[in-house]
Write a protein that holds these residues in place. Structure first.
Motif, mmCIF file in Angstrom:
data_model
loop_
_atom_site.group_PDB
_atom_site.id
_atom_site.type_symbol
_atom_site.label_atom_id
_atom_site.label_comp_id
_atom_site.label_asym_id
_atom_site.label_seq_id
_atom_site.Cartn_x
_atom_site.Cartn_y
_atom_site.Cartn_z
ATOM 1 N N ILE A 1 0.835 -1.213 0.000
ATOM 2 C CA ILE A 1 0.000 0.000 0.000
ATOM 3 C C ILE A 1 0.862 1.253 0.000
ATOM 4 O O ILE A 1 0.617 2.198 -0.761
ATOM 5 N N SER A 2 1.891 1.264 0.849
ATOM 6 C CA SER A 2 2.744 2.451 0.898
ATOM 7 C C SER A 2 3.532 2.616 -0.403
ATOM 8 O O SER A 2 3.725 3.738 -0.880
ATOM 9 N N GLY A 3 3.987 1.522 -0.983
ATOM 10 C CA GLY A 3 4.689 1.606 -2.255
ATOM 11 C C GLY A 3 3.783 2.091 -3.369
ATOM 12 O O GLY A 3 4.201 2.855 -4.241
ATOM 13 N N TYR A 4 2.527 1.673 -3.344
ATOM 14 C CA TYR A 4 1.558 2.105 -4.356
ATOM 15 C C TYR A 4 1.245 3.599 -4.206
ATOM 16 O O TYR A 4 1.212 4.335 -5.194
ATOM 17 N N VAL A 5 1.012 4.013 -2.941
ATOM 18 C CA VAL A 5 0.677 5.426 -2.694
ATOM 19 C C VAL A 5 1.858 6.326 -3.041
ATOM 20 O O VAL A 5 1.676 7.387 -3.659
ATOM 21 N N LEU A 6 3.046 5.925 -2.649
ATOM 22 C CA LEU A 6 4.229 6.746 -2.928
ATOM 23 C C LEU A 6 4.725 6.579 -4.361
ATOM 24 O O LEU A 6 5.528 7.393 -4.830
ATOM 25 N N SER B 1 6.668 4.205 -5.412
ATOM 26 C CA SER B 1 8.086 3.863 -5.344
ATOM 27 C C SER B 1 8.252 2.383 -5.015
ATOM 28 O O SER B 1 7.910 1.935 -3.918
ATOM 29 N N PHE B 2 8.792 1.645 -5.985
ATOM 30 C CA PHE B 2 9.070 0.234 -5.762
ATOM 31 C C PHE B 2 10.187 0.068 -4.738
ATOM 32 O O PHE B 2 10.157 -0.838 -3.899
ATOM 33 N N MET C 1 10.875 1.991 -2.174
ATOM 34 C CA MET C 1 10.335 2.211 -0.830
ATOM 35 C C MET C 1 9.535 0.991 -0.378
ATOM 36 O O MET C 1 9.598 0.604 0.797
ATOM 37 N N MET C 2 8.806 0.378 -1.286
ATOM 38 C CA MET C 2 8.039 -0.819 -0.947
ATOM 39 C C MET C 2 8.973 -1.932 -0.482
ATOM 40 O O MET C 2 8.729 -2.582 0.536
ATOM 41 N N ILE C 3 10.062 -2.157 -1.200
ATOM 42 C CA ILE C 3 11.018 -3.200 -0.845
ATOM 43 C C ILE C 3 11.691 -2.877 0.489
ATOM 44 O O ILE C 3 11.893 -3.768 1.326
ATOM 45 N N LEU C 4 12.046 -1.629 0.722
ATOM 46 C CA LEU C 4 12.680 -1.245 1.986
ATOM 47 C C LEU C 4 11.736 -1.440 3.172
ATOM 48 O O LEU C 4 12.162 -1.908 4.241
#
Length: 90
Positions: free
Chosen positions: A26-31, A33-34, A36-39
């Motif tokens: 969800i956070s990666g989708y909203v931002l 950023s792939f 950020m999602m992985i981190l």
């Protein structure tokens, strides 16, 4: 770690990884950023490992009762009386 502690650790691991995956997605989708999602997911995996891998006291609330060696010698294991099946073709 006792048997019930292992079950609890397994359930906690599955729940925490599922929640971390959902939050990361969800956070990666909203931002958008792939990376950020992985981190975020990697942080969740590290947090889960810190919660599950050490043998914390709450995983050993039901310790097993072992027999003393002298008591174990008084009650030997039963010997199996089953015959092995023949593997020869008749």
């Amino acid at each position: 770690m006792d048997w019930q502690g292992q079950k609890l650790a397994e359930q906690l691991m599955q729940i925490m990884l599922l929640i971390c995956a959902a939050v990361a997605f969800i956070s990666g989708y909203v931002l958008g950023s792939f990376k950020m999602m992985i981190l975020i997911y990697a942080g969740g995996v590290v947090l889960t490992a810190l919660m599950i891998v050490p043998n914390w006291p709450w995983f050993n609330r039901h310790p097993l009762e072992w027999l003393d060696p002298v008591e174990a010698e008084l009650h030997p294991r039963p010997v199996s009386t089953r015959r092995k099946k023949s593997t020869k073709n008749k």
